[in-house]
Motif scaffolding. Structure first.
Motif, PDB file in Angstrom:
ATOM      1  N   SER A 141       0.820  -1.015  -0.163  1.00 41.41           N
ATOM      2  CA  SER A 141      -0.270   0.330  -0.059  1.00 41.41           C
ATOM      3  C   SER A 141       0.826   0.893  -0.155  1.00 41.41           C
ATOM      4  N   LEU A 142       0.226   1.933  -0.981  1.00 45.29           N
ATOM      5  CA  LEU A 142       0.856   3.037  -1.459  1.00 45.29           C
ATOM      6  C   LEU A 142       0.698   4.944  -0.796  1.00 45.29           C
ATOM      7  N   SER A 143       0.713   5.871  -0.641  1.00 45.62           N
ATOM      8  CA  SER A 143       0.876   7.075  -0.657  1.00 45.62           C
ATOM      9  C   SER A 143       0.173   7.592  -2.385  1.00 45.62           C
ATOM     10  N   GLY A 144      -1.976   7.303  -2.635  1.00 44.94           N
ATOM     11  CA  GLY A 144      -1.219   7.808  -3.530  1.00 44.94           C
ATOM     12  C   GLY A 144      -0.956   8.945  -4.744  1.00 44.94           C
ATOM     13  N   ASN A 145      -0.846  10.948  -3.755  1.00 46.72           N
ATOM     14  CA  ASN A 145      -0.132  10.845  -4.565  1.00 46.72           C
ATOM     15  C   ASN A 145       1.868  10.628  -4.601  1.00 46.72           C
ATOM     16  N   GLU A 146       1.828  10.347  -4.479  1.00 48.13           N
ATOM     17  CA  GLU A 146       3.789   9.984  -4.057  1.00 48.13           C
ATOM     18  C   GLU A 146       3.878   8.507  -4.695  1.00 48.13           C
ATOM     19  N   LEU A 147       2.659   7.660  -5.451  1.00 48.33           N
ATOM     20  CA  LEU A 147       2.990   6.559  -6.502  1.00 48.33           C
ATOM     21  C   LEU A 147       2.387   7.594  -8.055  1.00 48.33           C
ATOM     22  N   LEU A 148       1.656   8.106  -7.786  1.00 47.93           N
ATOM     23  CA  LEU A 148       1.406   9.579  -8.899  1.00 47.93           C
ATOM     24  C   LEU A 148       2.811  10.752  -9.626  1.00 47.93           C
ATOM     25  N   ALA A 149       3.794  10.717  -8.862  1.00 50.46           N
ATOM     26  CA  ALA A 149       4.907  11.550  -9.353  1.00 50.46           C
ATOM     27  C   ALA A 149       5.082  10.569  -9.606  1.00 50.46           C
ATOM     28  N   THR A 150       5.853   9.155  -8.677  1.00 51.88           N
ATOM     29  CA  THR A 150       6.557   9.021  -9.788  1.00 51.88           C
ATOM     30  C   THR A 150       6.851   8.336 -10.911  1.00 51.88           C
ATOM     31  N   LEU A 151       5.046   7.681 -11.099  1.00 50.89           N
ATOM     32  CA  LEU A 151       5.140   7.683 -12.560  1.00 50.89           C
ATOM     33  C   LEU A 151       4.923   8.696 -13.530  1.00 50.89           C
ATOM     34  N   THR A 152       4.645   9.696 -13.183  1.00 53.43           N
ATOM     35  CA  THR A 152       3.830  11.499 -14.218  1.00 53.43           C
ATOM     36  C   THR A 152       5.651  11.500 -14.073  1.00 53.43           C
ATOM     37  N   VAL A 153       6.564  11.658 -12.755  1.00 57.11           N
ATOM     38  CA  VAL A 153       8.018  12.574 -13.218  1.00 57.11           C
ATOM     39  C   VAL A 153       9.461  11.464 -13.434  1.00 57.11           C
ATOM     40  N   ALA A 154       9.336  10.520 -12.642  1.00 53.39           N
ATOM     41  CA  ALA A 154      10.069  10.210 -12.342  1.00 53.39           C
ATOM     42  C   ALA A 154      10.259   8.692 -13.966  1.00 53.39           C
ATOM     43  N   GLY A 155       9.207   7.985 -14.347  1.00 53.32           N
ATOM     44  CA  GLY A 155       8.673   6.951 -14.913  1.00 53.32           C
ATOM     45  C   GLY A 155       9.651   6.171 -14.902  1.00 53.32           C
ATOM     46  N   GLY A 156       9.490   4.908 -16.368  1.00 51.87           N
ATOM     47  CA  GLY A 156      10.992   3.848 -16.199  1.00 51.87           C
ATOM     48  C   GLY A 156      10.051   3.007 -16.125  1.00 51.87           C
ATOM     49  N   GLU A 157      10.776   1.937 -16.476  1.00 53.67           N
ATOM     50  CA  GLU A 157      10.631   0.510 -15.868  1.00 53.67           C
ATOM     51  C   GLU A 157      10.513  -0.069 -15.042  1.00 53.67           C
ATOM     52  N   VAL A 158      11.215   0.580 -14.313  1.00 55.29           N
ATOM     53  CA  VAL A 158      11.828  -0.035 -13.330  1.00 55.29           C
ATOM     54  C   VAL A 158      11.409   1.371 -11.801  1.00 55.29           C
ATOM     55  N   MET A 159      10.711   1.415 -10.800  1.00 52.48           N
ATOM     56  CA  MET A 159      10.408   2.752 -10.311  1.00 52.48           C
ATOM     57  C   MET A 159      10.767   2.483  -8.585  1.00 52.48           C
ATOM     58  N   ASP A 160      10.978   3.379  -8.038  1.00 49.67           N
ATOM     59  CA  ASP A 160      10.764   3.224  -6.377  1.00 49.67           C
ATOM     60  C   ASP A 160       9.674   4.084  -6.006  1.00 49.67           C
ATOM     61  N   PRO A 161       8.415   3.279  -5.837  1.00 50.40           N
ATOM     62  CA  PRO A 161       7.070   3.578  -5.533  1.00 50.40           C
ATOM     63  C   PRO A 161       6.700   4.619  -4.706  1.00 50.40           C
TER      64      PRO A 161
END
Length: 213
Positions: free
Chosen positions: A68-88
């Protein structure tokens, strides 16, 4: 450290859209991801302010396998960091307070025309805008209105308006659907599920009774 693996950019975009919608409904949303056994897919869940869960599956995996993760943090990871392997982001397992439905035991009850579901949802939203409660959400008396009764597979399933609000709010309903577009209604003895093309809404059919001590 948690790790999210998603090699397909389209799948990452789909997950990002799901999380963005969840955060829009609830700015403090917590998102739960669980790997499917013997599969390359994972199920993603988000609680909503309407006392119903939203869910969809995407191709990918998460480590640990239930996170389980913070939606805001996960969204930032997906939209800013991206990539095939991510720290969510940091685990927020203690903030997840919703029971998940069973993975098996579901029976298909019947199908509803997606166009009709969308029309009823729109009418409900219009009424809700005129009857906003003190917390900024419609009153429970409106949300609990039963807008469909579906029978089949030995079940008599009543669909409350709150489930349609989640379908609409999460962007699960198709715009201008074709005549053959459906919303599938499934059930277990305890749970109701509405599946559309882009995701599903799940809710307990009956409230849990409090324990008497």
């Amino acid at each position: 450290m948690p790790e999210l693996r998603m090699t397909d950019r389209v799948e990452r975009d789909d997950l990002g859209a799901f999380v963005a919608r969840a955060v829009r409904l609830d700015s403090q949303a917590v998102v739960r991801m669980r790997n499917r056994p013997d599969s390359d897919r994972m199920d993603v869940w988000a609680a909503t302010p309407f006392d119903a869960l939203s869910t969809r599956s995407v191709v990918g995996s998460v480590e640990p396998s239930d996170l389980s993760l913070s939606g805001n943090e996960l969204l930032a990871t997906l939209t800013v960091a991206g990539g095939e392997v991510m720290d969510p982001g940091a685990p927020k397992d203690l903030l997840w307070r919703s029971e998940l439905p069973p993975a098996t035991g579901w029976k298909r009850v019947d199908d509803l025309p997606a166009r009709l579901v969308g029309e009823v949802a729109e009418r409900g939203i219009d009424v809700a805008k005129e009857n906003v409660g003190p917390k900024g959400t419609p009153p429970a008396s409106l949300l609990d209105q039963e807008v469909f009764t579906v029978q089949g597979a030995g079940y008599d399933v009543k669909v409350p308006l709150r489930c349609l609000f989640v379908l609409s709010g999460m962007g699960f309903l198709v715009d201008s659907p074709a005549e053959e577009e459906i919303v599938r209604v499934s059930a277990t003895d305890s749970w109701l599920r509405l599946d559309s093309r882009f995701g599903a809404v799940v809710r307990r059919r009956h409230a849990l009774l409090p324990l008497l001590l």
